[in-house]
Design a protein around this motif. Structure first.
Motif, PDB file in Angstrom:
ATOM      1  N   GLU A  16       1.203   8.960  -6.133  1.00  0.00           N
ATOM      2  CA  GLU A  16       1.345  10.343  -5.664  1.00  0.00           C
ATOM      3  C   GLU A  16       2.460  11.065  -6.410  1.00  0.00           C
ATOM      4  O   GLU A  16       2.288  12.214  -6.841  1.00  0.00           O
ATOM      5  N   ASN A  17       3.603  10.401  -6.564  1.00  0.00           N
ATOM      6  CA  ASN A  17       4.729  11.020  -7.287  1.00  0.00           C
ATOM      7  C   ASN A  17       4.373  11.290  -8.739  1.00  0.00           C
ATOM      8  O   ASN A  17       4.767  12.318  -9.290  1.00  0.00           O
ATOM      9  N   GLN A  18       3.635  10.390  -9.346  1.00  0.00           N
ATOM     10  CA  GLN A  18       3.215  10.595 -10.730  1.00  0.00           C
ATOM     11  C   GLN A  18       2.283  11.800 -10.832  1.00  0.00           C
ATOM     12  O   GLN A  18       2.372  12.570 -11.781  1.00  0.00           O
ATOM     13  N   CYS A  19       1.410  11.969  -9.853  1.00  0.00           N
ATOM     14  CA  CYS A  19       0.498  13.120  -9.849  1.00  0.00           C
ATOM     15  C   CYS A  19       1.253  14.440  -9.666  1.00  0.00           C
ATOM     16  O   CYS A  19       0.867  15.461 -10.232  1.00  0.00           O
ATOM     17  N   VAL A  25       0.841  -1.203   0.000  1.00  0.00           N
ATOM     18  CA  VAL A  25       0.000   0.000   0.000  1.00  0.00           C
ATOM     19  C   VAL A  25       0.872   1.248   0.000  1.00  0.00           C
ATOM     20  O   VAL A  25       0.636   2.188  -0.767  1.00  0.00           O
ATOM     21  N   PHE A  26       1.895   1.246   0.836  1.00  0.00           N
ATOM     22  CA  PHE A  26       2.774   2.411   0.939  1.00  0.00           C
ATOM     23  C   PHE A  26       3.469   2.711  -0.385  1.00  0.00           C
ATOM     24  O   PHE A  26       3.422   3.826  -0.887  1.00  0.00           O
ATOM     25  N   PHE A  27       4.104   1.700  -0.982  1.00  0.00           N
ATOM     26  CA  PHE A  27       4.876   1.939  -2.197  1.00  0.00           C
ATOM     27  C   PHE A  27       3.996   2.217  -3.411  1.00  0.00           C
ATOM     28  O   PHE A  27       4.320   3.084  -4.225  1.00  0.00           O
ATOM     29  N   LEU A  28       2.900   1.512  -3.554  1.00  0.00           N
ATOM     30  CA  LEU A  28       2.006   1.789  -4.682  1.00  0.00           C
ATOM     31  C   LEU A  28       1.394   3.177  -4.586  1.00  0.00           C
ATOM     32  O   LEU A  28       1.306   3.901  -5.572  1.00  0.00           O
ATOM     33  N   SER A  29       0.980   3.540  -3.387  1.00  0.00           N
ATOM     34  CA  SER A  29       0.406   4.869  -3.190  1.00  0.00           C
ATOM     35  C   SER A  29       1.445   5.958  -3.460  1.00  0.00           C
ATOM     36  O   SER A  29       1.146   6.954  -4.115  1.00  0.00           O
ATOM     37  N   ASN A  30       2.662   5.760  -2.956  1.00  0.00           N
ATOM     38  CA  ASN A  30       3.721   6.751  -3.216  1.00  0.00           C
ATOM     39  C   ASN A  30       4.015   6.881  -4.704  1.00  0.00           C
ATOM     40  O   ASN A  30       4.267   7.977  -5.195  1.00  0.00           O
TER      41      ASN A  30
END
Length: 133
Positions: free
Chosen positions: A78-81, A70-75
């Protein structure tokens, strides 16, 4: 830089559109909430009277892996956004190159040519006599 000792180089962040910043902020909060639910062993699907998906059951059995996922996929999202890919070059506050408009970075030769042309143009403009109206 050695060729143009008077040039000052500044860098700053180019903010993405507000909608992407809001999505990234939401994901950041949502990520923390999901991680807390995984760690506490709570099932949010029962609150909504929904069947618990298999991935949530797997996450409860493998809490460390689930939290990391969850942490890495979400990050990553977020970074892509938050990434704009902007690389804008201005000389004396006049834009001379925009990656957002051109779609690519200038080569070193292009950059040197742009700077030389702009500096020659500025030097030529400084030598023109003032015209009064």
């Amino acid at each position: 830089i050695q060729r143009y000792p008077d040039i000052r180089i500044e860098g700053e962040n180019y903010l993405p559109r507000p909608i992407y910043r809001h999505i990234a902020s939401f994901l950041s909060i949502f990520k923390l909430a999901v991680i807390c639910l995984i760690i506490l062993g709570k099932d949010p699907f029962t609150f909504f009277r929904m069947e618990t998906p298999g991935i949530w059951v797997w996450g409860q059995e493998n809490k460390i892996y689930a939290c990391m996922m969850v942490f890495f996929l979400s990050n990553m999202i977020e970074n892509q956004c938050m990434s704009t890919g902007a690389f804008e070059i201005s000389l004396n506050d006049v834009p001379v190159w925009s990656k957002l408009e051109s779609g690519h970075l200038p080569s070193m030769q292009q950059l040197v040519q742009i700077l030389e042309n702009e500096l020659k143009l500025n030097a030529h403009m400084d030598t023109l006599p003032l015209q009064r109206s």
